[in-house]
Scaffold this motif. Sequence first.
Motif, PDB file in Angstrom:
ATOM      1  N   PRO A 126       0.174  -1.166  -0.101  1.00  0.00           N
ATOM      2  CA  PRO A 126      -0.019  -0.072   0.240  1.00  0.00           C
ATOM      3  C   PRO A 126       0.923   1.681   0.089  1.00  0.00           C
ATOM      4  O   PRO A 126       1.537   1.179   0.405  1.00  0.00           O
ATOM      5  CB  PRO A 126      -1.012  -0.432   1.270  1.00  0.00           C
ATOM      6  N   LEU A 127       0.097   2.606  -0.788  1.00  0.00           N
ATOM      7  CA  LEU A 127       1.363   3.697  -0.095  1.00  0.00           C
ATOM      8  C   LEU A 127       1.547   4.106   1.122  1.00  0.00           C
ATOM      9  O   LEU A 127       2.785   4.469   0.681  1.00  0.00           O
ATOM     10  CB  LEU A 127       0.118   4.561  -1.554  1.00  0.00           C
ATOM     11  N   MET A 128       0.751   3.845   1.780  1.00  0.00           N
ATOM     12  CA  MET A 128       1.145   4.554   3.159  1.00  0.00           C
ATOM     13  C   MET A 128       1.704   4.428   3.783  1.00  0.00           C
ATOM     14  O   MET A 128       2.672   4.556   3.661  1.00  0.00           O
ATOM     15  CB  MET A 128      -0.384   5.193   3.463  1.00  0.00           C
ATOM     16  N   LEU A 129       2.168   2.636   3.340  1.00  0.00           N
ATOM     17  CA  LEU A 129       3.207   1.472   3.643  1.00  0.00           C
ATOM     18  C   LEU A 129       5.045   2.368   2.963  1.00  0.00           C
ATOM     19  O   LEU A 129       5.851   2.701   3.572  1.00  0.00           O
ATOM     20  CB  LEU A 129       3.228   0.328   3.673  1.00  0.00           C
ATOM     21  N   VAL A 130       4.754   2.118   1.865  1.00  0.00           N
ATOM     22  CA  VAL A 130       5.101   3.147   1.077  1.00  0.00           C
ATOM     23  C   VAL A 130       6.165   4.551   1.790  1.00  0.00           C
ATOM     24  O   VAL A 130       7.446   4.813   1.802  1.00  0.00           O
ATOM     25  CB  VAL A 130       5.294   2.949  -0.320  1.00  0.00           C
ATOM     26  N   LEU A 131       5.280   5.073   1.706  1.00  0.00           N
ATOM     27  CA  LEU A 131       5.494   6.943   2.176  1.00  0.00           C
ATOM     28  C   LEU A 131       6.708   6.772   3.933  1.00  0.00           C
ATOM     29  O   LEU A 131       7.267   7.237   4.113  1.00  0.00           O
ATOM     30  CB  LEU A 131       4.572   7.411   2.290  1.00  0.00           C
ATOM     31  N   GLN A 132       5.716   5.576   4.037  1.00  0.00           N
ATOM     32  CA  GLN A 132       6.207   5.308   6.034  1.00  0.00           C
ATOM     33  C   GLN A 132       8.151   4.765   5.922  1.00  0.00           C
ATOM     34  O   GLN A 132       8.881   5.209   6.311  1.00  0.00           O
ATOM     35  CB  GLN A 132       5.358   4.301   7.000  1.00  0.00           C
ATOM     36  N   SER A 133       7.700   4.036   4.817  1.00  0.00           N
ATOM     37  CA  SER A 133       9.209   3.601   4.634  1.00  0.00           C
ATOM     38  C   SER A 133      10.450   4.304   4.008  1.00  0.00           C
ATOM     39  O   SER A 133      11.196   4.174   3.948  1.00  0.00           O
ATOM     40  CB  SER A 133       8.900   1.945   3.477  1.00  0.00           C
ATOM     41  N   ALA A 134       9.980   5.282   2.923  1.00  0.00           N
ATOM     42  CA  ALA A 134      10.552   6.449   2.126  1.00  0.00           C
ATOM     43  C   ALA A 134      11.505   7.481   3.679  1.00  0.00           C
ATOM     44  O   ALA A 134      12.118   7.938   3.516  1.00  0.00           O
ATOM     45  CB  ALA A 134       9.776   6.903   1.576  1.00  0.00           C
ATOM     46  N   MET A 135      10.245   7.492   4.329  1.00  0.00           N
ATOM     47  CA  MET A 135      10.627   8.798   5.562  1.00  0.00           C
ATOM     48  C   MET A 135      11.335   7.633   6.447  1.00  0.00           C
ATOM     49  O   MET A 135      12.883   8.046   6.920  1.00  0.00           O
ATOM     50  CB  MET A 135       9.672   8.478   6.704  1.00  0.00           C
ATOM     51  N   ALA A 136      12.060   5.953   6.731  1.00  0.00           N
ATOM     52  CA  ALA A 136      13.048   5.633   7.307  1.00  0.00           C
ATOM     53  C   ALA A 136      14.071   5.724   6.107  1.00  0.00           C
ATOM     54  O   ALA A 136      14.939   6.479   7.205  1.00  0.00           O
ATOM     55  CB  ALA A 136      12.483   4.523   7.042  1.00  0.00           C
TER      56      ALA A 136
END
Length: 372
Positions: free
Chosen positions: A90-100
């Motif tokens: 999911p895109l929100m999980l992608v955003l979360q990992s991008a922040m990491a």
Amino acid sequence: MAKVTGLEGVVAGETEIGWVDGEKGYLVYRGYWAKELAVSKSYEEVAYLLWNGHLPDVEELAQLKAQMAAERELPEYLRKMLDLYPASVPLMLVLQSAMAALGDQENTTWPPTLKQAVRLTAMLPAIIAYRYRSLQGLEPLKSLPELGHAANYLYLLTGKLPEEAHVKALSAYLILCMEHGMNASTFAGRVVLSTESDICAAVGGAIGAMKGPLHGGAPYEVISMLEEIGTKERAEPWLREKLEGGEKLMGFGHRIYKTKDPRAEALQIATLAMIGKDASFDLALHVEATAVKLLEEYKPGRRLFTNVEFYAAAILKALHLAPEIFTPTFTAGRIVGWTAHLLEQSENNRIFRPQSTYIGPIPEEPVLTGHS
């Protein structure tokens, strides 16, 4: 004493950033009415206000716009990482990992800085658009520095220079997403940062909270309702059937606001130029007017008005944005408020450590004996 769950009504801190009064229908950003800012100021102007405590002058605004335009391009390592995710993530999980990943690669340290806040805010729409276009089999686009923040986001998603009416509507929506008091995601971000973790980890925690359907997913259900109604002629009988069956109308009423949602009021003004230009938007306005009339008939005195989720759905659908973009777009607005709160938290930090009441079993007192 009544049991308090979910920390509802508990004051967790002080802030100069935003004020929400649901009984009176107030939403204030740094001493300004949010609904007035949304229809009179740009995204960059309101972001500057939340970060700095005052509206920018001409030179300050030009500097911020130039800084944000310069920070939009994604680093090569991040693009490679985004390309490796399976389509099922999911895109929100992608955003979360991008922040990491950004936190790991860019040496973000505690305390956070305004420069870091600006960089993350500028990059987030580009991350969303890169991932979205890649999944559609489309070539990700480079930002256009001459475009403002909201216009550039639409361009990165669609590949077309957006209409002014669409830019105004999206900008107003993003501004009204920016800040809403100590909501779940803002609180989550402040808790993470209070441990002296970095700004990327704190924003990642906030994104995790935003991902939940109780916080960031409301427009989906409004879209579903509008699509099921389909035509203006079906609106009243469809709505009457739902009300007579005791069902809730999505997009009307709000947990916090007991009067008109000020964000919906502002979006009503910001979208005037869109009336008559999109059939789905015109249908939404017709459904709104019909629903408000019927709610007063079926639930007199309940003060059930249109909320921001209704207008968010109407705008995002009229802009032809895919449903999977809705919550990420909400996130692209809210990141300004998150980072403003994180900067504020760092100025007078104390780790969040609330207490809990233990309600489990109590063991018998142990008898300890030593070994001879």
